[in-house]
Design a protein around this motif. Structure first.
Motif, mmCIF file in Angstrom:
data_model
loop_
_atom_site.group_PDB
_atom_site.id
_atom_site.type_symbol
_atom_site.label_atom_id
_atom_site.label_comp_id
_atom_site.label_asym_id
_atom_site.label_seq_id
_atom_site.Cartn_x
_atom_site.Cartn_y
_atom_site.Cartn_z
ATOM 1 N N ARG A 55 57.807 35.067 43.326
ATOM 2 C CA ARG A 55 58.493 36.200 43.959
ATOM 3 C C ARG A 55 59.981 36.040 43.665
ATOM 4 O O ARG A 55 60.589 35.048 44.041
ATOM 5 N N VAL A 56 60.556 37.037 42.963
ATOM 6 C CA VAL A 56 61.963 36.987 42.559
ATOM 7 C C VAL A 56 62.675 38.199 43.127
ATOM 8 O O VAL A 56 62.240 39.331 42.931
ATOM 9 N N ARG A 57 63.778 37.962 43.853
ATOM 10 C CA ARG A 57 64.623 39.045 44.343
ATOM 11 C C ARG A 57 65.844 39.109 43.434
ATOM 12 O O ARG A 57 66.632 38.160 43.376
ATOM 13 N N ASN A 58 65.982 40.220 42.690
ATOM 14 C CA ASN A 58 67.055 40.327 41.715
ATOM 15 C C ASN A 58 67.522 41.781 41.642
ATOM 16 O O ASN A 58 66.707 42.684 41.541
ATOM 17 N N ALA A 59 68.812 41.989 41.674
ATOM 18 C CA ALA A 59 69.415 43.323 41.546
ATOM 19 C C ALA A 59 68.866 44.309 42.576
ATOM 20 O O ALA A 59 68.567 45.459 42.267
ATOM 21 N N GLY A 60 68.678 43.853 43.806
ATOM 22 C CA GLY A 60 68.228 44.734 44.870
ATOM 23 C C GLY A 60 66.753 45.088 44.828
ATOM 24 O O GLY A 60 66.294 45.918 45.600
ATOM 25 N N ARG A 61 66.005 44.466 43.965
ATOM 26 C CA ARG A 61 64.576 44.764 43.857
ATOM 27 C C ARG A 61 63.790 43.463 43.916
ATOM 28 O O ARG A 61 64.236 42.433 43.425
ATOM 29 N N GLU A 62 62.616 43.526 44.522
ATOM 30 C CA GLU A 62 61.765 42.340 44.602
ATOM 31 C C GLU A 62 60.624 42.472 43.600
ATOM 32 O O GLU A 62 59.955 43.494 43.542
ATOM 33 N N ARG A 63 60.447 41.430 42.799
ATOM 34 C CA ARG A 63 59.355 41.399 41.824
ATOM 35 C C ARG A 63 58.390 40.307 42.248
ATOM 36 O O ARG A 63 58.796 39.184 42.554
ATOM 37 N N VAL A 64 57.102 40.630 42.276
ATOM 38 C CA VAL A 64 56.050 39.672 42.604
ATOM 39 C C VAL A 64 55.120 39.617 41.401
ATOM 40 O O VAL A 64 54.508 40.630 41.041
ATOM 41 N N VAL A 65 55.034 38.438 40.776
ATOM 42 C CA VAL A 65 54.199 38.290 39.584
ATOM 43 C C VAL A 65 53.330 37.047 39.711
ATOM 44 O O VAL A 65 53.686 36.094 40.397
ATOM 45 N N VAL A 66 52.188 37.083 39.037
ATOM 46 C CA VAL A 66 51.303 35.921 38.962
ATOM 47 C C VAL A 66 51.327 35.440 37.518
ATOM 48 O O VAL A 66 51.092 36.220 36.585
ATOM 49 N N VAL A 67 51.630 34.162 37.343
ATOM 50 C CA VAL A 67 51.762 33.575 36.009
ATOM 51 C C VAL A 67 50.394 33.522 35.342
ATOM 52 O O VAL A 67 49.448 32.966 35.890
ATOM 53 N N SER A 68 50.298 34.098 34.141
ATOM 54 C CA SER A 68 49.043 34.014 33.398
ATOM 55 C C SER A 68 49.198 33.164 32.140
ATOM 56 O O SER A 68 48.222 32.624 31.642
ATOM 57 N N ARG A 69 50.429 33.035 31.650
ATOM 58 C CA ARG A 69 50.671 32.233 30.455
ATOM 59 C C ARG A 69 52.037 31.567 30.549
ATOM 60 O O ARG A 69 52.998 32.176 30.999
ATOM 61 N N ILE A 70 52.108 30.331 30.113
ATOM 62 C CA ILE A 70 53.357 29.574 30.128
ATOM 63 C C ILE A 70 54.061 29.742 28.785
ATOM 64 O O ILE A 70 53.452 29.540 27.737
ATOM 65 N N ILE A 71 55.332 30.132 28.835
ATOM 66 C CA ILE A 71 56.137 30.168 27.617
ATOM 67 C C ILE A 71 57.470 29.495 27.909
ATOM 68 O O ILE A 71 57.940 29.486 29.051
ATOM 69 N N ARG A 72 58.079 28.927 26.882
ATOM 70 C CA ARG A 72 59.334 28.201 27.045
ATOM 71 C C ARG A 72 60.512 28.887 26.358
ATOM 72 O O ARG A 72 61.652 28.550 26.611
ATOM 73 N N LYS A 73 60.239 29.827 25.486
ATOM 74 C CA LYS A 73 61.291 30.531 24.749
ATOM 75 C C LYS A 73 61.295 32.006 25.156
ATOM 76 O O LYS A 73 60.245 32.574 25.429
ATOM 77 N N ARG A 74 62.469 32.617 25.142
ATOM 78 C CA ARG A 74 62.584 34.034 25.482
ATOM 79 C C ARG A 74 61.909 34.867 24.402
ATOM 80 O O ARG A 74 62.114 34.643 23.218
ATOM 81 N N VAL A 75 61.123 35.840 24.836
ATOM 82 C CA VAL A 75 60.368 36.672 23.910
ATOM 83 C C VAL A 75 60.681 38.144 24.164
ATOM 84 O O VAL A 75 61.316 38.488 25.155
ATOM 85 N N GLY A 76 60.213 38.991 23.285
ATOM 86 C CA GLY A 76 60.408 40.429 23.440
ATOM 87 C C GLY A 76 59.642 40.961 24.638
ATOM 88 O O GLY A 76 58.686 40.351 25.120
ATOM 89 N N ALA A 77 60.035 42.141 25.087
ATOM 90 C CA ALA A 77 59.422 42.739 26.277
ATOM 91 C C ALA A 77 57.916 42.950 26.146
ATOM 92 O O ALA A 77 57.176 42.675 27.099
ATOM 93 N N PRO A 78 57.395 43.421 24.990
ATOM 94 C CA PRO A 78 55.939 43.602 24.897
ATOM 95 C C PRO A 78 55.158 42.297 25.048
ATOM 96 O O PRO A 78 54.082 42.274 25.644
ATOM 97 N N VAL A 79 55.697 41.202 24.536
ATOM 98 C CA VAL A 79 55.032 39.902 24.659
ATOM 99 C C VAL A 79 55.207 39.352 26.071
ATOM 100 O O VAL A 79 54.303 38.738 26.640
#
Length: 133
Positions: A55-79
């Motif tokens: 759960r991340v609160r950023n820029a006045g909005r709360e995002r709730v996500v469940v991790v499905s894959r671990i990545i270590r490098k920044r990737v494009g939005a579709p990925v």
């Protein structure tokens, strides 16, 4: 202490999947208590595993996500969207958000003409200009 092959730092992951713009912003959000993993406030170095609920609160909005894959490098939005499943509440409707910098005509600070009219009505007219007779 070596990290597990199936884990990554929470600040690196939320930056990698584009939940924050910079890694330093992700770390700052963790230190400020704006990031929770499985309901607990975490530090930036907290290990993240698949299946964790973030759960991340950023820029006045709360995002709730469940991790499905671990990545270590920044990737494009579709990925990036393939790395989590989004359970965030919907954003507020546009009508609920007041537009900034817009006002009705005549509202706000009165014009010089309006101020003179108010002074005349209050009887604060100083008489003719330029003299103190």
């Amino acid at each position: 202490m070596a990290a597990d092959a199936g884990t990554v730092r929470v600040d690196v992951w939320i930056w990698s999947v584009r939940l924050t713009k910079t890694r330093s912003a992700a770390a700052s959000a963790c230190r400020a208590g704006h990031v929770r993993v499985n309901g607990e406030r975490v530090k930036p170095a907290h290990p993240l595993r698949p299946g964790d609920r973030v759960r991340v609160r950023n820029a006045g909005r709360e995002r709730v996500v469940v991790v499905s894959r671990i990545i270590r490098k920044r990737v494009g939005a579709p990925v990036a969207v393939e790395c989590y499943s989004d359970h965030s509440p919907p954003p507020p409707p546009r009508e609920a958000v007041a537009p900034a910098g817009r006002r009705d005509r005549g509202a706000g600070r009165p014009t010089k003409r309006d101020r003179r009219e108010m002074e005349r009505l209050r009887g604060m007219d100083g008489g003719p200009r330029g003299g103190t007779s």
